[in-house]
Enzyme design. Structure first.
Site, PDB file in Angstrom:
ATOM      1  N   GLY A 214       0.824  -1.207   0.000  1.00  0.00           N
ATOM      2  CA  GLY A 214       0.000   0.000   0.000  1.00  0.00           C
ATOM      3  C   GLY A 214       0.854   1.250   0.000  1.00  0.00           C
ATOM      4  O   GLY A 214       2.059   1.189  -0.228  1.00  0.00           O
ATOM      5  N   ASN A 215       0.235   2.379   0.241  1.00  0.00           N
ATOM      6  CA  ASN A 215       0.978   3.644   0.302  1.00  0.00           C
ATOM      7  C   ASN A 215       0.355   4.539   1.368  1.00  0.00           C
ATOM      8  O   ASN A 215      -0.677   4.199   1.952  1.00  0.00           O
ATOM      9  CB  ASN A 215       1.003   4.313  -1.070  1.00  0.00           C
ATOM     10  CG  ASN A 215      -0.388   4.643  -1.554  1.00  0.00           C
ATOM     11  OD1 ASN A 215      -1.046   5.530  -1.011  1.00  0.00           O
ATOM     12  ND2 ASN A 215      -0.858   3.915  -2.564  1.00  0.00           N
ATOM     13  N   ARG A 216       0.982   5.688   1.590  1.00  0.00           N
ATOM     14  CA  ARG A 216       0.596   6.517   2.737  1.00  0.00           C
ATOM     15  C   ARG A 216      -0.496   7.534   2.442  1.00  0.00           C
ATOM     16  O   ARG A 216      -0.801   8.377   3.280  1.00  0.00           O
ATOM     17  CB  ARG A 216       1.833   7.254   3.268  1.00  0.00           C
ATOM     18  CG  ARG A 216       2.839   6.310   3.910  1.00  0.00           C
ATOM     19  CD  ARG A 216       4.078   7.063   4.349  1.00  0.00           C
ATOM     20  NE  ARG A 216       3.753   8.172   5.205  1.00  0.00           N
ATOM     21  CZ  ARG A 216       4.443   9.312   5.241  1.00  0.00           C
ATOM     22  NH1 ARG A 216       5.471   9.484   4.443  1.00  0.00           N
ATOM     23  NH2 ARG A 216       4.081  10.279   6.054  1.00  0.00           N
ATOM     24  N   SER A 217      -1.107   7.470   1.271  1.00  0.00           N
ATOM     25  CA  SER A 217      -2.135   8.470   0.962  1.00  0.00           C
ATOM     26  C   SER A 217      -3.315   8.342   1.932  1.00  0.00           C
ATOM     27  O   SER A 217      -3.827   7.244   2.158  1.00  0.00           O
ATOM     28  CB  SER A 217      -2.622   8.275  -0.468  1.00  0.00           C
ATOM     29  OG  SER A 217      -3.678   9.166  -0.713  1.00  0.00           O
TER      30      SER A 217
END
Ligand code: C5P
Length: 409
Positions: A214-217
């Site tokens: 995933g990512n930090r958005s």
């Protein structure tokens, strides 16, 4: 004007500085609290006691006064509105370059309040390409420029360069303040009848039933865009991937998890949409295989290799398939610290993806993600900078929608 505002009146050094007294007076008589920040040159043209008596507050001019109270940023931070009248060619150049070698420069840089400038100078200086370029830069950042008027200048000459009349400056400044407020913008309903699709959040690509890439958005900027578009009258579909905050009311939320799910949802929602804004952080790759059961470390040993496959570029696909009149907007979050290199990355990304507009923002370990504020630059397909904005994600969203709405018409 109903509520009293804290207004900073910046005065720079030109003959027209004496007229700034009437600008200050008009704000005070309208019930606002006025703080004058004068450059040294301004105080050669108009006396401090005059400005203090009229503003009913001390006049600030010294960068090294009030250091203990961090005055160089405190004045700007407390302002609801900053009005610089007169703004000389020199002050305009410094504002365009972001120079903070005096109290006025620091005050402007430390403020997120709307900035209104009323230029005054000789016609040659106003028409000089340097001033023309500086004014264009300031306008692209949302600065309101009032005047200059055409008329008699200080010498025998006349032409454009005369300070606009004080009451016109005051009216334009208060209108700029009103227009900067999200609720005032909402009242414009300039997107009524428009269909807007916004993607927000970060996609997750599963590895097994419990793990993902995933990512930090956090989805905050996309949510702000959806909220702002809805407030301006649009019918909004929000394609939401793992939002950290609640989606706004009155928006059709379609939850997705992976990039492929987002692609399907975006394709469906974009049919017949006027505006598509891809604010989501989409995973560029997904695991080739998703394990049915939880991956066991005992079976994998000390190291483990993941094989990934490229996800489709949703934005590029939508831009290639867009209907006539539809506007497709991409986002680019870059960690590149050098401004020129960052713009270059943005320009090539815009060309590669075929979007109409690209919103560029710098991200890093502590910037961009999960914060309430944002600092963005918008490029158009001609690779021009059409907007630079700093502020809350909602105010930035409104500024982006201003650019979009203008292009729809
Ligand atoms: O290439 P990059 O990920 O930096 O591009 C960012 C822009 O492209 C964003 O608008 C994002 O939503 C979109 N994007 C996409 N599909 C991908 C990757 C990014 O639509 N697979």
């Amino acid at each position: 004007m109903s509520q009293p505002l804290t207004i900073v009146v910046g005065i720079s050094g030109g003959i027209a500085a004496y007229k700034a007294v009437n600008v200050v007076r008009a704000f005070v008589l309208a019930g606002h609290s006025v703080h004058v920040v004068a450059t040294d040159a301004a105080l050669r043209f108009v006396g401090r006691p005059t400005l203090e008596a009229i503003s009913r507050n001390p006049v600030h001019s010294e960068l090294y006064e009030g250091v203990a109270e961090v005055r160089h940023v405190a004045i700007g931070q407390s302002a609801d509105l900053i009005v610089i009248a007169p703004a000389t060619a020199n002050t305009i150049a410094k504002l365009a370059a972001g120079i903070a070698d005096d109290l006025l420069g620091n005050t402007v840089l430390a403020s997120t309040a709307p900035l209104v400038i009323a230029p005054a100078m000789h016609t040659e200086m106003w028409q000089n390409p340097a001033t023309v370029a500086n004014i264009a830069t300031l306008r692209s950042r949302g600065v309101t420029v009032v005047g200059p008027a055409v008329g008699q200048l200080t010498g025998a000459d006349s032409g454009p360069g005369r300070l606009e009349e004080p009451d016109a400056i005051v009216r334009a400044a208060l209108a700029a303040y009103d227009a900067s407020r999200p609720d005032a913008r909402a009242a414009q309903l300039d997107l009524a009848g428009r269909r807007v699709v916004v993607t927000a959040g970060g996609t997750r690509e599963p590895l097994d039933p419990v793990r993902f890439l995933g990512n930090r958005s956090s989805g905050r900027q996309g949510i702000a865009l959806a909220e702002a578009a809805a407030a301006r009258g649009a019918a909004v579909v929000l394609i939401a991937a793992h939002l950290e905050v609640q989606a706004p009311a009155g928006v059709d939320v379609r939850e997705v998890s992976t990039a492929l799910q987002m692609q399907d949802a975006a394709a469906l929602a974009s049919e017949g949409a006027d505006i598509v804004i891809m604010a989501a952080a989409v995973a560029d790759y997904r695991p080739v295989e998703v394990s049915e059961g939880k991956i066991k470390k005992d079976e994998r040993g000390d190291t483990m290799t993941l094989e990934l496959v490229r996800n489709p570029d949703i934005l590029a696909g939508l831009a290639a398939a867009k209907a006539p009149g539809q506007l497709v907007v991409g986002f680019a979050a870059e960690t590149e610290p050098d401004r020129a290199a960052q713009l270059e990355l943005g320009r090539s990304k815009l060309a590669r993806k075929g979007a109409d507009l690209l919103v560029l923002n710098r991200v890093g370990w502590s910037e961009g993600f999960a914060t309430e504020r944002n600092d963005i630059t918008v490029l158009d397909a001609g690779a021009d900078i059409v907007l630079e904005a700093v502020g809350s994600k909602l105010s930035v969203a409104h500024r982006i929608l201003d650019v979009i709405a203008e292009r729809l018409h």
